[in-house]
Write a protein that holds these residues in place. Sequence first.
Motif, mmCIF file in Angstrom:
data_model
loop_
_atom_site.group_PDB
_atom_site.id
_atom_site.type_symbol
_atom_site.label_atom_id
_atom_site.label_comp_id
_atom_site.label_asym_id
_atom_site.label_seq_id
_atom_site.Cartn_x
_atom_site.Cartn_y
_atom_site.Cartn_z
ATOM 1 N N PHE A 74 -3.288 -10.739 -12.298
ATOM 2 C CA PHE A 74 -3.874 -9.425 -12.596
ATOM 3 C C PHE A 74 -4.582 -8.798 -11.396
ATOM 4 O O PHE A 74 -5.007 -7.646 -11.459
ATOM 5 N N HIS A 75 -4.745 -9.592 -10.326
ATOM 6 C CA HIS A 75 -5.556 -9.105 -9.190
ATOM 7 C C HIS A 75 -5.019 -7.799 -8.601
ATOM 8 O O HIS A 75 -5.774 -6.869 -8.354
ATOM 9 N N TYR A 76 -3.701 -7.790 -8.344
ATOM 10 C CA TYR A 76 -3.122 -6.663 -7.614
ATOM 11 C C TYR A 76 -3.454 -5.325 -8.278
ATOM 12 O O TYR A 76 -4.030 -4.430 -7.654
ATOM 13 N N LYS A 77 -3.143 -5.226 -9.560
ATOM 14 C CA LYS A 77 -3.347 -3.938 -10.238
ATOM 15 C C LYS A 77 -4.835 -3.580 -10.339
ATOM 16 O O LYS A 77 -5.242 -2.454 -10.041
ATOM 17 N N MET A 78 -5.621 -4.560 -10.742
ATOM 18 C CA MET A 78 -7.050 -4.272 -10.945
ATOM 19 C C MET A 78 -7.738 -3.907 -9.639
ATOM 20 O O MET A 78 -8.488 -2.930 -9.565
ATOM 21 N N VAL A 79 -7.475 -4.712 -8.605
ATOM 22 C CA VAL A 79 -8.132 -4.459 -7.314
ATOM 23 C C VAL A 79 -7.709 -3.091 -6.775
ATOM 24 O O VAL A 79 -8.525 -2.327 -6.262
ATOM 25 N N LYS A 80 -6.426 -2.772 -6.929
ATOM 26 C CA LYS A 80 -5.926 -1.477 -6.453
ATOM 27 C C LYS A 80 -6.637 -0.317 -7.166
ATOM 28 O O LYS A 80 -7.081 0.638 -6.528
ATOM 29 N N LYS A 85 -10.931 3.884 -6.544
ATOM 30 C CA LYS A 85 -12.154 4.540 -7.018
ATOM 31 C C LYS A 85 -13.297 4.301 -6.033
ATOM 32 O O LYS A 85 -14.474 4.488 -6.378
ATOM 33 N N ASN A 86 -12.943 3.819 -4.813
ATOM 34 C CA ASN A 86 -13.936 3.575 -3.750
ATOM 35 C C ASN A 86 -15.021 2.571 -4.135
ATOM 36 O O ASN A 86 -16.181 2.733 -3.764
ATOM 37 N N ILE A 87 -14.615 1.552 -4.884
ATOM 38 C CA ILE A 87 -15.584 0.532 -5.309
ATOM 39 C C ILE A 87 -15.417 -0.706 -4.420
ATOM 40 O O ILE A 87 -14.295 -1.107 -4.089
ATOM 41 N N HIS A 88 -16.531 -1.309 -4.016
ATOM 42 C CA HIS A 88 -16.501 -2.550 -3.245
ATOM 43 C C HIS A 88 -15.993 -3.677 -4.153
ATOM 44 O O HIS A 88 -16.384 -3.750 -5.317
ATOM 45 N N GLU A 104 -0.889 -4.920 1.165
ATOM 46 C CA GLU A 104 -1.111 -3.552 0.694
ATOM 47 C C GLU A 104 -2.585 -3.333 0.325
ATOM 48 O O GLU A 104 -3.190 -2.329 0.713
ATOM 49 N N LEU A 105 -3.154 -4.313 -0.380
ATOM 50 C CA LEU A 105 -4.559 -4.175 -0.788
ATOM 51 C C LEU A 105 -5.493 -4.230 0.412
ATOM 52 O O LEU A 105 -6.496 -3.519 0.481
ATOM 53 N N SER A 106 -5.125 -5.087 1.379
ATOM 54 C CA SER A 106 -5.948 -5.202 2.579
ATOM 55 C C SER A 106 -5.974 -3.874 3.334
ATOM 56 O O SER A 106 -7.032 -3.406 3.774
ATOM 57 N N SER A 107 -4.802 -3.246 3.461
ATOM 58 C CA SER A 107 -4.719 -1.949 4.158
ATOM 59 C C SER A 107 -5.477 -0.873 3.391
ATOM 60 O O SER A 107 -6.197 -0.060 3.983
ATOM 61 N N LEU A 108 -5.325 -0.896 2.070
ATOM 62 C CA LEU A 108 -5.986 0.115 1.245
ATOM 63 C C LEU A 108 -7.518 -0.014 1.357
ATOM 64 O O LEU A 108 -8.228 0.990 1.453
ATOM 65 N N ALA A 109 -8.006 -1.258 1.352
ATOM 66 C CA ALA A 109 -9.458 -1.478 1.451
ATOM 67 C C ALA A 109 -9.979 -0.932 2.780
ATOM 68 O O ALA A 109 -11.051 -0.319 2.836
ATOM 69 N N LYS A 110 -9.200 -1.154 3.840
ATOM 70 C CA LYS A 110 -9.606 -0.646 5.162
ATOM 71 C C LYS A 110 -9.629 0.877 5.164
ATOM 72 O O LYS A 110 -10.568 1.492 5.655
ATOM 73 N N GLU A 111 -8.569 1.434 4.594
ATOM 74 C CA GLU A 111 -8.452 2.898 4.540
ATOM 75 C C GLU A 111 -9.631 3.514 3.775
ATOM 76 O O GLU A 111 -10.193 4.525 4.178
ATOM 77 N N ILE A 315 -16.395 -12.095 6.729
ATOM 78 C CA ILE A 315 -15.995 -13.424 6.262
ATOM 79 C C ILE A 315 -15.171 -13.250 4.982
ATOM 80 O O ILE A 315 -15.563 -12.498 4.084
ATOM 81 N N ASN A 316 -14.043 -13.957 4.907
ATOM 82 C CA ASN A 316 -13.193 -13.903 3.705
ATOM 83 C C ASN A 316 -12.752 -12.491 3.333
ATOM 84 O O ASN A 316 -12.735 -12.126 2.146
ATOM 85 N N THR A 317 -12.417 -11.697 4.322
ATOM 86 C CA THR A 317 -11.939 -10.345 4.030
ATOM 87 C C THR A 317 -10.561 -10.413 3.370
ATOM 88 O O THR A 317 -9.885 -11.448 3.419
ATOM 89 N N PHE A 318 -10.140 -9.292 2.773
ATOM 90 C CA PHE A 318 -8.798 -9.235 2.190
ATOM 91 C C PHE A 318 -7.755 -9.569 3.260
ATOM 92 O O PHE A 318 -6.740 -10.190 2.972
ATOM 93 N N GLU A 319 -8.038 -9.158 4.501
ATOM 94 C CA GLU A 319 -7.080 -9.424 5.567
ATOM 95 C C GLU A 319 -6.916 -10.934 5.781
ATOM 96 O O GLU A 319 -5.796 -11.435 5.906
ATOM 97 N N SER A 320 -8.018 -11.668 5.807
ATOM 98 C CA SER A 320 -7.903 -13.115 6.002
ATOM 99 C C SER A 320 -7.231 -13.766 4.787
ATOM 100 O O SER A 320 -6.451 -14.711 4.927
#
Lengths: 337, 293
Positions: A74-80, A85-88, A104-111, A315-320
């Motif tokens: 469920f992570h992908y959809k929920m996190v996206k 919604k610009n939530i941490h 995709e999520l890592s890039s989106l979080a950065k964006e 530490i432990n970013t989506f990218e890592s």
Amino acid sequence: MIKVALIGAGKMGISHLAILGAHPSVEIVGVCDTSKMVVDVLKNYSGYDCYSDYLKMVDEAKPDAVIVAVPTKFHYKMVKDLLNKNIHVFAEKPFCLNPTESLELSSLAKEKGVVNQVGYHNKFVGTFKEVKKLVNGGYIGEINHFLGEAYGPVVTKKKSDTWRSDPNEGGGCLMDYASHVIDLINDIVAPINSCKGSILKSIYSKSVDDSVYALVNIETGVSGVISVNWSDETYRKMSTSVTINGTKGKIISDANELKVYFKSSSVPEGYSKGWNVKYVTDLAEEVDFYLRGEEYSSQLDHFIKSVQGIVQNDINTFESAWKTDHSIFLIKEQSLA
Amino acid sequence: MERIIFGDNQFFAVNHISDEKSRAQSIKFKDDAAIIKTLDIAREGGINTFMCTTHDRIANICKIIRDNPEYSDFKIYPCMPYAHKYANAVTDLGIAGTLKQYVPGNFIGSMFKGGVAFLSKDYTSIMELLIDAEMKMFRGIDTPVIFLQNVITDLLLGLGMTDFLVAFAKYVEKKYNAEAGFITMNLPKLLNTLEAAGLKNPIICASVNKANFRMSGGKDLYEKTISEGRCRLIAMQVLGGGAIPASEALEYVSNLPNVESILFGASSRQNIENTVQTIRYHDYKKTEQLVSA
């Protein structure tokens, strides 16, 4: 105060909730779970506003940050949805079912510029933090080989299936258990980016692996072995360890005890030539509220402080976690070859 | 409570600093006879209280203690639950599945049927049934204090579920004529919370050591809280996980005011005898100082 909401009040979710509940800078604004009983208890005894629909919760409770502790599928959809919604977001591990989703999520979080963290708590364990310091400082020289191990008593007999035994839901020893040590190696040494051979073995489970044995490489060609078994009842609880061989020394460390051997006298402060032993009791940083290990409190404190802008979100970013998902993918692919 | 209480970590391979030592302990205490032998060494040293988790193997130890008149005045302080049993079950079966597995009878089964509305008393009843299940093995044994393990105490503390902590205290008093004890890694916060809920001067077992190990909020806050004498304190993890020399560690904790009891565990005769003698020595010195003053 940082407004925090939780999605998924299972074992990890409730543990996070208790730690955050005791955190002086956090206000819990909502909890979302599908179990009527769990929601009922949290509503009546903790007084939390509870929901069964996470989007409704986000719209009504307006959290600054959300903890996602539901099964990996469920992570992908929920996190996206949350990122949009610009939530941490703090998500449990493993991050996604495949590295394409994680990237995709890592890039989106950065964006979006929001704080993003995944729950690989070993990086907050005192001994492993020290191992990283020793390796990065070049004190054991050039690394030539590593061994990452994890053993524990999760599945010790044949039994009925749960989400943990469904490969499509993020179950299995590789995804759920080996991911910890793979992530640790990726962080301390370098990301595992090729796999020469791997065996994913079932011992008691019908449809997923209970053990993982893999021969891997990092980018520079340094080799390593991953050996993980969650059906080993000689361990009382999960035991994760790393062994790192270098030209100037060798490190053997688990979450409690760090043993390091230095060939010469060129050593960091507090160490000497030959064998040195350090315990987590010397290396653990004190926390304000302790539940199951300092690292669980420390990782959430790091997340909250990142949201507050007090520390770097490094530490432990989506990218890592994406890199770890990629390493997992390579090991899985190789086992099918 | 006695000044020195014997713990059980060494019997169940709980070692906070070394997985290797933990395996060695597993091997050493494979047979119940080895556990009993070690308990007897502690008894020879004048310790008559054993504080132990509700691990499956304790049932056998209880049977030996129950059947042997030599142990007629021996006390056990049960600490419940044995957390790993439930933690592994929750991982595997989920929270509802775990309750179904461990709550005796068909109470949970009937709760889950047909969307019945849950009442508060149902949850207290579940807790009471779980306590009864854990207490079964201690039948016929003197258990004047019954403890809630730190992972549960601190979980409830963090979740703000103080009602369960109070309900635990009330139930063990009513059903087992025992005092409730709370093990915690968060002494100052727990004590404030219990007092606010009306539990005055509670029995609390917490990490107290010179090394500042597992003392959440810090050693200074702990020392201040302890000096106020607001609880009946059992100091545990007094060696700070082995970070400081034992003699120094024991001197520190023996001389702290308001520490009613000291809990420790050890495997060898030498370590048990040394620990007991060191604590008694510091206690004796303290009394002498008081007398001469």
